[in-house]
Design a protein around this motif. Structure first.
Motif, PDB file in Angstrom:
ATOM      1  N   SER A  24      95.396 -55.651 -74.664  1.00 18.89           N
ATOM      2  CA  SER A  24      94.660 -55.074 -74.741  1.00 18.89           C
ATOM      3  C   SER A  24      94.972 -54.448 -72.943  1.00 18.89           C
ATOM      4  O   SER A  24      94.545 -53.205 -72.128  1.00 18.89           O
ATOM      5  CB  SER A  24      93.436 -54.713 -74.723  1.00 18.89           C
ATOM      6  OG  SER A  24      92.869 -56.361 -74.192  1.00 18.89           O
ATOM      7  N   SER A 148      87.820 -51.015 -76.576  1.00 20.95           N
ATOM      8  CA  SER A 148      87.602 -49.982 -77.154  1.00 20.95           C
ATOM      9  C   SER A 148      88.944 -49.378 -77.436  1.00 20.95           C
ATOM     10  O   SER A 148      89.322 -49.281 -76.479  1.00 20.95           O
ATOM     11  CB  SER A 148      86.070 -49.162 -77.270  1.00 20.95           C
ATOM     12  OG  SER A 148      86.137 -49.127 -75.890  1.00 20.95           O
ATOM     13  N   THR A 149      89.575 -48.650 -78.046  1.00 22.86           N
ATOM     14  CA  THR A 149      90.154 -47.740 -77.567  1.00 22.86           C
ATOM     15  C   THR A 149      90.436 -47.116 -78.725  1.00 22.86           C
ATOM     16  O   THR A 149      88.870 -46.281 -79.242  1.00 22.86           O
ATOM     17  CB  THR A 149      91.631 -48.307 -78.848  1.00 22.86           C
ATOM     18  OG1 THR A 149      91.180 -48.360 -80.573  1.00 22.86           O
ATOM     19  CG2 THR A 149      91.930 -49.443 -79.195  1.00 22.86           C
ATOM     20  N   PRO A 150      90.802 -45.193 -77.887  1.00 20.06           N
ATOM     21  CA  PRO A 150      91.897 -45.607 -76.660  1.00 20.06           C
ATOM     22  C   PRO A 150      92.004 -46.188 -75.184  1.00 20.06           C
ATOM     23  O   PRO A 150      90.836 -45.580 -74.859  1.00 20.06           O
ATOM     24  CB  PRO A 150      91.938 -43.645 -76.849  1.00 20.06           C
ATOM     25  CG  PRO A 150      91.052 -43.719 -76.881  1.00 20.06           C
ATOM     26  CD  PRO A 150      90.135 -44.329 -78.331  1.00 20.06           C
ATOM     27  N   TYR A 151      92.854 -46.886 -74.855  1.00 21.77           N
ATOM     28  CA  TYR A 151      92.787 -46.957 -73.430  1.00 21.77           C
ATOM     29  C   TYR A 151      92.525 -46.052 -72.770  1.00 21.77           C
ATOM     30  O   TYR A 151      93.592 -44.855 -72.565  1.00 21.77           O
ATOM     31  CB  TYR A 151      93.912 -47.834 -73.461  1.00 21.77           C
ATOM     32  CG  TYR A 151      93.690 -49.620 -73.932  1.00 21.77           C
ATOM     33  CD1 TYR A 151      92.782 -50.056 -74.449  1.00 21.77           C
ATOM     34  CD2 TYR A 151      94.979 -49.633 -74.718  1.00 21.77           C
ATOM     35  CE1 TYR A 151      92.621 -51.020 -75.061  1.00 21.77           C
ATOM     36  CE2 TYR A 151      94.501 -50.922 -75.663  1.00 21.77           C
ATOM     37  CZ  TYR A 151      93.249 -51.480 -76.024  1.00 21.77           C
ATOM     38  OH  TYR A 151      93.573 -52.765 -77.169  1.00 21.77           O
ATOM     39  N   TRP A 152      91.945 -45.817 -71.829  1.00 27.33           N
ATOM     40  CA  TRP A 152      92.316 -44.447 -70.582  1.00 27.33           C
ATOM     41  C   TRP A 152      92.496 -45.593 -69.152  1.00 27.33           C
ATOM     42  O   TRP A 152      92.098 -46.258 -69.081  1.00 27.33           O
ATOM     43  CB  TRP A 152      90.446 -44.101 -70.171  1.00 27.33           C
ATOM     44  CG  TRP A 152      90.360 -43.387 -71.522  1.00 27.33           C
ATOM     45  CD1 TRP A 152      89.510 -44.202 -73.174  1.00 27.33           C
ATOM     46  CD2 TRP A 152      90.118 -42.087 -71.866  1.00 27.33           C
ATOM     47  NE1 TRP A 152      89.369 -42.755 -73.639  1.00 27.33           N
ATOM     48  CE2 TRP A 152      90.125 -41.753 -73.839  1.00 27.33           C
ATOM     49  CE3 TRP A 152      90.992 -40.954 -71.690  1.00 27.33           C
ATOM     50  CZ2 TRP A 152      90.642 -40.881 -74.258  1.00 27.33           C
ATOM     51  CZ3 TRP A 152      91.352 -39.596 -71.701  1.00 27.33           C
ATOM     52  CH2 TRP A 152      91.221 -40.062 -73.808  1.00 27.33           C
ATOM     53  N   MET A 195      95.644 -41.327 -71.579  1.00 23.55           N
ATOM     54  CA  MET A 195      95.630 -42.269 -72.693  1.00 23.55           C
ATOM     55  C   MET A 195      96.234 -42.754 -73.594  1.00 23.55           C
ATOM     56  O   MET A 195      97.276 -42.382 -73.512  1.00 23.55           O
ATOM     57  CB  MET A 195      94.827 -40.993 -73.701  1.00 23.55           C
ATOM     58  CG  MET A 195      94.167 -41.338 -75.064  1.00 23.55           C
ATOM     59  SD  MET A 195      94.786 -41.613 -76.647  1.00 23.55           S
ATOM     60  CE  MET A 195      95.393 -39.719 -76.810  1.00 23.55           C
ATOM     61  N   TYR A 197      96.527 -45.204 -77.627  1.00 23.55           N
ATOM     62  CA  TYR A 197      95.660 -45.316 -78.707  1.00 23.55           C
ATOM     63  C   TYR A 197      96.867 -46.176 -79.390  1.00 23.55           C
ATOM     64  O   TYR A 197      97.793 -45.740 -80.613  1.00 23.55           O
ATOM     65  CB  TYR A 197      95.488 -44.360 -79.371  1.00 23.55           C
ATOM     66  CG  TYR A 197      94.812 -44.430 -80.932  1.00 23.55           C
ATOM     67  CD1 TYR A 197      93.448 -44.705 -80.285  1.00 23.55           C
ATOM     68  CD2 TYR A 197      95.101 -44.129 -81.656  1.00 23.55           C
ATOM     69  CE1 TYR A 197      92.911 -45.245 -82.099  1.00 23.55           C
ATOM     70  CE2 TYR A 197      94.534 -44.484 -83.152  1.00 23.55           C
ATOM     71  CZ  TYR A 197      93.235 -45.339 -82.868  1.00 23.55           C
ATOM     72  OH  TYR A 197      92.688 -45.622 -84.160  1.00 23.55           O
ATOM     73  N   THR A 199      97.859 -47.380 -83.013  1.00 27.06           N
ATOM     74  CA  THR A 199      97.489 -47.171 -84.128  1.00 27.06           C
ATOM     75  C   THR A 199      99.073 -48.361 -85.069  1.00 27.06           C
ATOM     76  O   THR A 199      99.989 -47.856 -85.176  1.00 27.06           O
ATOM     77  CB  THR A 199      97.278 -46.627 -84.553  1.00 27.06           C
ATOM     78  OG1 THR A 199      97.417 -46.764 -86.194  1.00 27.06           O
ATOM     79  CG2 THR A 199      98.540 -45.184 -84.131  1.00 27.06           C
TER      80      THR A 199
END
Length: 318
Positions: A24, A148-152, A195, A197, A199
């Motif tokens: 993360s 939490s996602t998305p990472y900023w 951003m 994200y 997946t």
């Protein structure tokens, strides 16, 4: 052996898509250093026909016609170091060396008001090359969330004016530089927001930024004037895909709008906004727990954008 799946893999700045999926933390961890060396090749050419005048009949032009061809090759060697102030914040320093080789050729076709419309004139060739220190950059980035996602990720980059400015270079009788500029000559600051994200097995990313150029006094033809380079609005997006734990590739699009420049606080008549669009493609191979090799290509999609850029990066984590 799979470096990315090795539980003993050393912590460091995310190097590829697999790293982002598994961790993360995107930035350099607290107290850690990372370096990367980069080399980029940029090619830009322009062919232009300029008409100054007006048409009386479909076959009669009153004015001048000029044909020009310009080519620019730029080689940039960059050394970048990053340090993690905290697990969420890193600072970055980049030192670039820039080499340019510019060549241009222009030919006056004719002067319509003296009966020479369409007559070929002589070519005027100009060429200049050289290199030196570019504009040194200092940046800070902060990751806002981990759970939490998305990472900023927010960033702030400051670019200096250490490179040789176009306004510090003399111009010959043909209007060409006598030396190759290596910088813009102006300080600038760029806030940005990214951003990311993950997946699996892909990572989506997007970014937006704004470059503000500070006005400065320069001397043009012996006259001191205040020049404000046009600010730049940038956006981009793309996808990275992990082929296996060591190899990944990415596809993306980026856009820049360079606003009109100003002279003494007002926009000049020949100033125009530039639209630069690029298609980006690259791949990354993690050949050890500490390092990887990244090759990326960028193709210009609009007339204002450079034709092609190829970049090789080798990041290394301590």
């Amino acid at each position: 052996m799979s470096w990315a799946s090795d539980e003993a893999r050393l912590p460091g700045r995310a190097q590829d898509v697999t790293d982002v999926i598994q961790r993360s933390g995107i930035l350099t961890p607290k107290g850690k250093w990372s370096f990367d060396a980069s080399f980029s090749y940029t090619q830009n050419s322009a062919n232009k026909v300029s008409v100054v005048g007006y048409t009386v009949l479909p076959t009669l032009l009153i004015g001048l016609i000029e044909v020009s061809d310009a080519d620019r090759t730029t080689l940039t060697l960059g050394l970048t170091t990053r340090y993690g102030l905290t697990d969420a914040t890193e600072i970055e320093l980049r030192l670039p060396y820039v080499y340019r080789d510019d060549s241009a050729s222009a030919r006056l076709l004719g002067d319509g008001d003296d009966g020479q419309n369409g007559a070929l004139g002589e070519f005027v060739d100009t060429s200049v090359d050289g290199g030196g220190l570019g504009d040194i950059e200092l940046a800070v980035r902060h990751q806002f969330n981990f759970n939490s996602t998305p990472y900023w990720i927010g960033g702030l980059r400051v670019k200096s004016n250490t490179g040789k400015s176009p306004y510090d270079v003399s111009i010959d009788d043909n209007g060409a530089f006598t030396e190759a500029p290596t910088g813009s000559g102006f300080w600038s600051v760029e806030p940005s927001l990214s951003m990311i994200y993950p997946t699996a097995p892909a990572v989506l990313f997007a970014n937006v930024g704004y470059i503000y150029n500070f006005e400065d006094d320069v001397t043009v033809s012996g006259t001191k004037v205040k020049v404000g380079l046009g600010d730049t609005i940038s956006v981009g997006a793309g996808i990275g895909f992990a082929i296996n734990p060591e190899l990944s590739f990415n596809l993306g699009w980026s856009h820049k709008t360079i606003l009109k420049s100003e002279l003494n606080g007002s926009t000049t008549e020949n100033a125009k906004a530039l639209q630069l669009d690029y298609f980006n493609f690259g791949f990354n191979y993690a050949y050890s727990p500490r390092s990887s090799i990244n090759i990326s290509a960028q193709a210009g999609l609009t007339e204002d954008a450079p034709d092609f850029q190829l970049t090789l990066r080798v990041p290394f984590n301590f």
